[in-house]
Motif scaffolding. Structure first.
Motif, PDB file in Angstrom:
ATOM      1  N   SER A  60       0.691  -1.193  -0.066  1.00 14.35           N
ATOM      2  CA  SER A  60       0.201  -0.101  -0.014  1.00 14.35           C
ATOM      3  C   SER A  60       1.019   1.311   0.256  1.00 14.35           C
ATOM      4  O   SER A  60       1.604   1.641   1.009  1.00 14.35           O
ATOM      5  CB  SER A  60      -0.774   0.162   1.233  1.00 14.35           C
ATOM      6  N   ASP A  61       0.767   2.068  -1.035  1.00  9.52           N
ATOM      7  CA  ASP A  61       1.514   3.445  -1.209  1.00  9.52           C
ATOM      8  C   ASP A  61       1.000   4.195  -0.154  1.00  9.52           C
ATOM      9  O   ASP A  61       1.713   4.928   0.733  1.00  9.52           O
ATOM     10  CB  ASP A  61       1.460   3.965  -2.610  1.00  9.52           C
ATOM     11  N   PHE A  62      -0.352   4.285   0.235  1.00  9.58           N
ATOM     12  CA  PHE A  62      -0.999   5.189   1.208  1.00  9.58           C
ATOM     13  C   PHE A  62      -0.358   4.835   2.687  1.00  9.58           C
ATOM     14  O   PHE A  62       0.178   5.662   3.486  1.00  9.58           O
ATOM     15  CB  PHE A  62      -2.424   5.106   1.165  1.00  9.58           C
ATOM     16  N   LEU A  63      -0.404   3.408   2.872  1.00 13.14           N
ATOM     17  CA  LEU A  63       0.314   3.311   4.114  1.00 13.14           C
ATOM     18  C   LEU A  63       1.714   3.501   4.480  1.00 13.14           C
ATOM     19  O   LEU A  63       2.096   4.052   5.580  1.00 13.14           O
ATOM     20  CB  LEU A  63       0.024   1.667   4.391  1.00 13.14           C
ATOM     21  N   MET A  64       2.526   3.374   3.471  1.00  6.74           N
ATOM     22  CA  MET A  64       3.726   3.441   3.504  1.00  6.74           C
ATOM     23  C   MET A  64       4.457   5.008   3.416  1.00  6.74           C
ATOM     24  O   MET A  64       5.449   4.985   3.504  1.00  6.74           O
ATOM     25  CB  MET A  64       4.381   2.338   2.695  1.00  6.74           C
ATOM     26  N   GLN A  65       3.600   5.772   2.850  1.00  5.05           N
ATOM     27  CA  GLN A  65       4.170   7.119   2.632  1.00  5.05           C
ATOM     28  C   GLN A  65       4.366   7.984   3.831  1.00  5.05           C
ATOM     29  O   GLN A  65       5.227   8.781   3.991  1.00  5.05           O
ATOM     30  CB  GLN A  65       3.121   7.933   1.913  1.00  5.05           C
ATOM     31  N   ASP A  66       3.720   7.710   5.097  1.00  2.00           N
ATOM     32  CA  ASP A  66       3.770   8.648   6.098  1.00  2.00           C
ATOM     33  C   ASP A  66       3.316   7.807   7.371  1.00  2.00           C
ATOM     34  O   ASP A  66       2.130   7.373   7.648  1.00  2.00           O
ATOM     35  CB  ASP A  66       2.725   9.942   6.196  1.00  2.00           C
ATOM     36  N   GLN A  67       4.341   7.413   8.330  1.00  4.57           N
ATOM     37  CA  GLN A  67       4.251   6.604   9.565  1.00  4.57           C
ATOM     38  C   GLN A  67       3.329   7.548  10.351  1.00  4.57           C
ATOM     39  O   GLN A  67       2.454   6.858  11.113  1.00  4.57           O
ATOM     40  CB  GLN A  67       5.387   6.336   9.991  1.00  4.57           C
ATOM     41  N   LYS A  68       3.443   8.549  10.640  1.00  3.02           N
ATOM     42  CA  LYS A  68       2.703   9.392  11.644  1.00  3.02           C
ATOM     43  C   LYS A  68       1.205   9.439  11.292  1.00  3.02           C
ATOM     44  O   LYS A  68       0.470   9.551  11.846  1.00  3.02           O
ATOM     45  CB  LYS A  68       3.167  10.891  11.443  1.00  3.02           C
ATOM     46  N   ARG A  69       0.972   9.631   9.893  1.00  5.75           N
ATOM     47  CA  ARG A  69      -0.506   9.655   9.394  1.00  5.75           C
ATOM     48  C   ARG A  69      -1.198   8.147   9.665  1.00  5.75           C
ATOM     49  O   ARG A  69      -2.215   8.191   9.902  1.00  5.75           O
ATOM     50  CB  ARG A  69      -0.622   9.702   7.679  1.00  5.75           C
ATOM     51  N   ALA A  70      -0.269   7.164   9.433  1.00  2.00           N
ATOM     52  CA  ALA A  70      -0.752   5.786   9.741  1.00  2.00           C
ATOM     53  C   ALA A  70      -1.210   5.664  11.180  1.00  2.00           C
ATOM     54  O   ALA A  70      -2.063   4.988  11.513  1.00  2.00           O
ATOM     55  CB  ALA A  70       0.371   4.743   9.425  1.00  2.00           C
ATOM     56  N   ILE A  71      -0.432   6.189  12.096  1.00  4.92           N
ATOM     57  CA  ILE A  71      -0.654   6.151  13.444  1.00  4.92           C
ATOM     58  C   ILE A  71      -2.020   6.823  13.823  1.00  4.92           C
ATOM     59  O   ILE A  71      -2.927   6.299  14.472  1.00  4.92           O
ATOM     60  CB  ILE A  71       0.520   6.737  14.336  1.00  4.92           C
ATOM     61  N   GLY A  72      -2.017   8.099  13.095  1.00  5.57           N
ATOM     62  CA  GLY A  72      -3.226   8.854  13.302  1.00  5.57           C
ATOM     63  C   GLY A  72      -4.518   8.189  12.781  1.00  5.57           C
ATOM     64  O   GLY A  72      -5.624   8.201  13.493  1.00  5.57           O
ATOM     65  N   VAL A  73      -4.387   7.440  11.831  1.00  4.56           N
ATOM     66  CA  VAL A  73      -5.664   6.742  11.383  1.00  4.56           C
ATOM     67  C   VAL A  73      -5.871   5.622  12.216  1.00  4.56           C
ATOM     68  O   VAL A  73      -7.218   5.360  12.433  1.00  4.56           O
ATOM     69  CB  VAL A  73      -5.190   6.279   9.893  1.00  4.56           C
ATOM     70  N   VAL A  74      -5.074   5.026  12.725  1.00  3.83           N
ATOM     71  CA  VAL A  74      -5.530   3.864  13.769  1.00  3.83           C
ATOM     72  C   VAL A  74      -6.016   4.567  15.005  1.00  3.83           C
ATOM     73  O   VAL A  74      -7.053   4.095  15.397  1.00  3.83           O
ATOM     74  CB  VAL A  74      -4.047   2.998  14.191  1.00  3.83           C
ATOM     75  N   LEU A  75      -5.517   5.601  15.436  1.00  2.00           N
ATOM     76  CA  LEU A  75      -5.909   6.347  16.657  1.00  2.00           C
ATOM     77  C   LEU A  75      -7.283   7.033  16.334  1.00  2.00           C
ATOM     78  O   LEU A  75      -8.028   6.896  17.281  1.00  2.00           O
ATOM     79  CB  LEU A  75      -4.942   7.321  17.290  1.00  2.00           C
ATOM     80  N   ASN A  76      -7.421   7.812  15.531  1.00  2.00           N
ATOM     81  CA  ASN A  76      -8.405   8.631  15.005  1.00  2.00           C
ATOM     82  C   ASN A  76      -9.493   8.130  14.178  1.00  2.00           C
ATOM     83  O   ASN A  76     -10.539   8.746  13.917  1.00  2.00           O
ATOM     84  CB  ASN A  76      -8.085  10.054  14.517  1.00  2.00           C
ATOM     85  N   GLY A  77      -9.461   6.969  13.453  1.00  2.00           N
ATOM     86  CA  GLY A  77     -10.276   6.506  12.489  1.00  2.00           C
ATOM     87  C   GLY A  77     -10.062   7.275  11.136  1.00  2.00           C
ATOM     88  O   GLY A  77      -9.187   8.350  11.176  1.00  2.00           O
TER      89      GLY A  77
END
Length: 133
Positions: A60-77
């Motif tokens: 997944s390009d979206f998942l791998m582009q930004d680790q901070k964003r990935a953390i935010g998605v898990v935490l905030n939906g």
């Protein structure tokens, strides 16, 4: 002298190299359990997702582009339109803020190091910092 030779052999063979590798391996193992319990029903067993409904985590390009964003998605939906590997998804992912910092770090380390993905491990400290914001 014999003990010195054995110690040198063990060190050069990597026997004593445990810090980062063992930590990442343990995190991935724990993360797989978190993934199975919380993510697999939408993103599927091999991270392939469901086309048009739930985006893939595999390669997944979206998942791998930004680790901070990935953390935010898990935490905030997520309730937004996103593009993953060229395909548009408009989805609602619930917050998983109920997971501990360690669990979030572990599950992201797992998904970012499986199915064609490769990344540095996510740490609980990174999650804790973003959870504060």
């Amino acid at each position: 002298m014999f003990k010195g030779i054995i110690a040198a052999m063990l060190i050069t063979s990597g026997y004593f190299y445990t810090s980062q590798t063992d930590t990442a391996e343990a995190s991935i193992k724990r993360g797989k359990a978190v993934y199975t319990a919380n993510c697999q029903s939408c993103h599927m067993a091999e991270g392939q997702g469901i086309p048009g409904a739930f985006p893939p985590l595999a390669k997944s390009d979206f998942l791998m582009q930004d680790q901070k964003r990935a953390i935010g998605v898990v935490l905030n939906g997520l309730n937004d339109e996103i593009k993953v590997n060229g395909q548009t998804y408009h989805m609602q992912m619930p917050s998983h803020a109920f997971l501990t910092d360690q669990q979030v770090a572990d599950v992201l380390t797992f998904v970012q190091n499986n199915w064609g993905n490769k990344a540095k491990p996510v740490t609980p400290a990174q999650v804790k910092e973003l959870r504060k914001k």
